[in-house]
Design a protein around this motif. Structure first.
Motif, mmCIF file in Angstrom:
data_model
loop_
_atom_site.group_PDB
_atom_site.id
_atom_site.type_symbol
_atom_site.label_atom_id
_atom_site.label_comp_id
_atom_site.label_asym_id
_atom_site.label_seq_id
_atom_site.Cartn_x
_atom_site.Cartn_y
_atom_site.Cartn_z
ATOM 1 N N ARG A 85 0.878 -1.167 0.000
ATOM 2 C CA ARG A 85 0.000 0.000 0.000
ATOM 3 C C ARG A 85 0.910 1.210 0.000
ATOM 4 N N ARG A 86 0.432 2.357 0.421
ATOM 5 C CA ARG A 86 1.252 3.564 0.331
ATOM 6 C C ARG A 86 2.614 3.369 1.004
ATOM 7 N N THR A 87 2.592 3.006 2.286
ATOM 8 C CA THR A 87 3.876 2.859 3.005
ATOM 9 C C THR A 87 4.041 1.483 3.610
ATOM 10 N N ARG A 88 3.001 0.658 3.551
ATOM 11 C CA ARG A 88 3.079 -0.639 4.233
ATOM 12 C C ARG A 88 2.700 -1.788 3.299
ATOM 13 N N PHE A 89 3.051 -2.985 3.725
ATOM 14 C CA PHE A 89 2.786 -4.174 2.928
ATOM 15 C C PHE A 89 1.632 -4.968 3.525
ATOM 16 N N GLU A 90 0.734 -5.419 2.649
ATOM 17 C CA GLU A 90 -0.320 -6.337 3.066
ATOM 18 C C GLU A 90 0.300 -7.735 3.127
ATOM 19 N N CYS A 91 0.138 -8.415 4.252
ATOM 20 C CA CYS A 91 0.699 -9.760 4.404
ATOM 21 C C CYS A 91 -0.362 -10.688 4.970
ATOM 22 N N LEU A 92 -0.464 -11.854 4.374
ATOM 23 C CA LEU A 92 -1.476 -12.829 4.755
ATOM 24 C C LEU A 92 -0.927 -13.765 5.824
ATOM 25 N N ASN A 93 -1.608 -13.795 6.967
ATOM 26 C CA ASN A 93 -1.254 -14.729 8.031
ATOM 27 C C ASN A 93 -1.742 -16.112 7.604
ATOM 28 N N MET A 94 -0.806 -17.041 7.446
ATOM 29 C CA MET A 94 -1.140 -18.345 6.875
ATOM 30 C C MET A 94 -1.922 -19.228 7.852
ATOM 31 N N SER A 95 -1.935 -18.863 9.153
ATOM 32 C CA SER A 95 -2.667 -19.715 10.094
ATOM 33 C C SER A 95 -4.111 -19.263 10.297
ATOM 34 N N ASN A 96 -4.393 -17.962 10.160
ATOM 35 C CA ASN A 96 -5.790 -17.532 10.352
ATOM 36 C C ASN A 96 -6.398 -16.867 9.110
ATOM 37 N N ASN A 97 -5.606 -16.806 8.023
ATOM 38 C CA ASN A 97 -6.073 -16.227 6.744
ATOM 39 C C ASN A 97 -6.499 -14.768 6.834
ATOM 40 N N LYS A 98 -5.974 -14.045 7.832
ATOM 41 C CA LYS A 98 -6.256 -12.611 7.935
ATOM 42 C C LYS A 98 -5.093 -11.834 7.332
ATOM 43 N N VAL A 99 -5.404 -10.656 6.798
ATOM 44 C CA VAL A 99 -4.370 -9.798 6.220
ATOM 45 C C VAL A 99 -3.950 -8.763 7.258
ATOM 46 N N TYR A 100 -2.625 -8.622 7.432
ATOM 47 C CA TYR A 100 -2.069 -7.644 8.364
ATOM 48 C C TYR A 100 -1.175 -6.689 7.592
ATOM 49 N N LEU A 101 -1.092 -5.449 8.092
ATOM 50 C CA LEU A 101 -0.227 -4.450 7.445
ATOM 51 C C LEU A 101 1.105 -4.391 8.190
ATOM 52 N N PHE A 102 2.197 -4.482 7.423
ATOM 53 C CA PHE A 102 3.543 -4.453 7.991
ATOM 54 C C PHE A 102 4.284 -3.212 7.498
ATOM 55 N N ASN A 103 4.941 -2.505 8.420
ATOM 56 C CA ASN A 103 5.859 -1.438 8.011
ATOM 57 C C ASN A 103 6.989 -2.040 7.194
ATOM 58 N N GLN A 104 7.520 -1.268 6.247
ATOM 59 C CA GLN A 104 8.551 -1.828 5.362
ATOM 60 C C GLN A 104 9.890 -2.029 6.060
ATOM 61 N N ASN A 105 10.055 -1.476 7.278
ATOM 62 C CA ASN A 105 11.319 -1.659 8.002
ATOM 63 C C ASN A 105 11.272 -2.835 8.962
ATOM 64 N N VAL A 106 10.188 -3.627 8.922
ATOM 65 C CA VAL A 106 10.105 -4.808 9.795
ATOM 66 C C VAL A 106 11.113 -5.853 9.323
ATOM 67 N N GLU A 107 11.834 -6.429 10.279
ATOM 68 C CA GLU A 107 12.816 -7.473 9.947
ATOM 69 C C GLU A 107 12.166 -8.838 10.084
ATOM 70 N N ILE A 108 12.307 -9.651 9.026
ATOM 71 C CA ILE A 108 11.645 -10.960 8.999
ATOM 72 C C ILE A 108 12.668 -12.024 8.584
ATOM 73 N N GLU A 109 12.269 -13.286 8.734
ATOM 74 C CA GLU A 109 13.104 -14.389 8.267
ATOM 75 C C GLU A 109 12.373 -15.101 7.132
ATOM 76 N N PHE A 110 13.119 -15.418 6.076
ATOM 77 C CA PHE A 110 12.527 -16.217 4.997
ATOM 78 C C PHE A 110 12.030 -17.527 5.564
ATOM 79 N N TYR A 111 10.889 -17.979 5.085
ATOM 80 C CA TYR A 111 10.368 -19.277 5.532
ATOM 81 C C TYR A 111 11.094 -20.399 4.809
#
Length: 198
Positions: A169-195
């Motif tokens: 979206r404008r500044t954040r990413f829509e991300c799908l939670n694979m366990s509950n199928n809900k979409v959450y917005l993440f700031n682009q500076n969030v640090e994550i690990e590849f699955y």
């Protein structure tokens, strides 16, 4: 007072920090990383004041977090109970940070982001995506990526949960939670690990 904070801040910042610690009478504890905060300020049951800062921050993040928490302490001393990140705290934080906003303490490339942030400082520096990336030198922790670095549709792990990266979206990413199928917005500076499906 903690004597080993000198290893956690830029060397030229040490005299200013020593002055603030001596002037405002609190104990500084350097603690293990906490997921939800970089630092905090509290009054202990014995009436003493304590500031804690996470030990995983780089020296630029550590210094900013420490002064942020000292500003809470000074605000508490001057004004008593007010909004935690209200106008009194903002004014004191701006004032306390002034001696540190110089190129011998913060690299030249970080100063414009800091100047912009301090026009109206937020409760968390992570809320200012550009500043938080600049403070980290645009480099994620070892073994991690920023969310903006991974391809659309990639699976990643954040706080032990698997997500799928979607559209920006404008500044954040829509991300799908694979366990509950809900979409959450993440700031682009969030640090994550590849699955990795081992």
């Amino acid at each position: 007072m903690s004597s080993n904070y000198q290893n956690f801040v830029p060397p030229k910042a040490i005299p200013f920090i020593e002055f603030l610690i001596n002037d405002h009478n609190f104990t500084l504890k350097i603690v293990n990383q906490r997921e939800t905060k970089h630092g905090d300020f509290r009054k202990l049951p014995n009436g003493q004041f304590q500031i804690t800062v996470n030990n995983n921050l780089n020296k630029y993040q550590f210094l900013l977090t420490l002064v942020h928490e000292i500003a809470h302490h000074v605000t508490h001393q001057k004004f008593g109970r007010v909004q935690p990140h209200g106008k009194e705290w903002k004014m004191i934080f701006q004032h306390l940070m002034l001696p540190f906003l110089r190129p011998e303490i913060y690299p030249m490339e970080m100063l414009p982001y800091l100047a912009k942030y301090f026009k109206n400082p937020k409760a968390s520096t992570d809320a200012d995506v550009d500043l938080s990336l600049a403070l980290r030198g645009n480099v994620a922790e070892t073994g991690k990526n920023f969310i903006f670095e991974i391809p659309f549709g990639s699976l990643f792990v954040f706080k032990n949960t698997i997500y799928k990266r979607g559209n920006k979206r404008r500044t954040r990413f829509e991300c799908l939670n694979m366990s509950n199928n809900k979409v959450y917005l993440f700031n682009q500076n969030v640090e994550i690990e590849f699955y990795k499906n081992d």
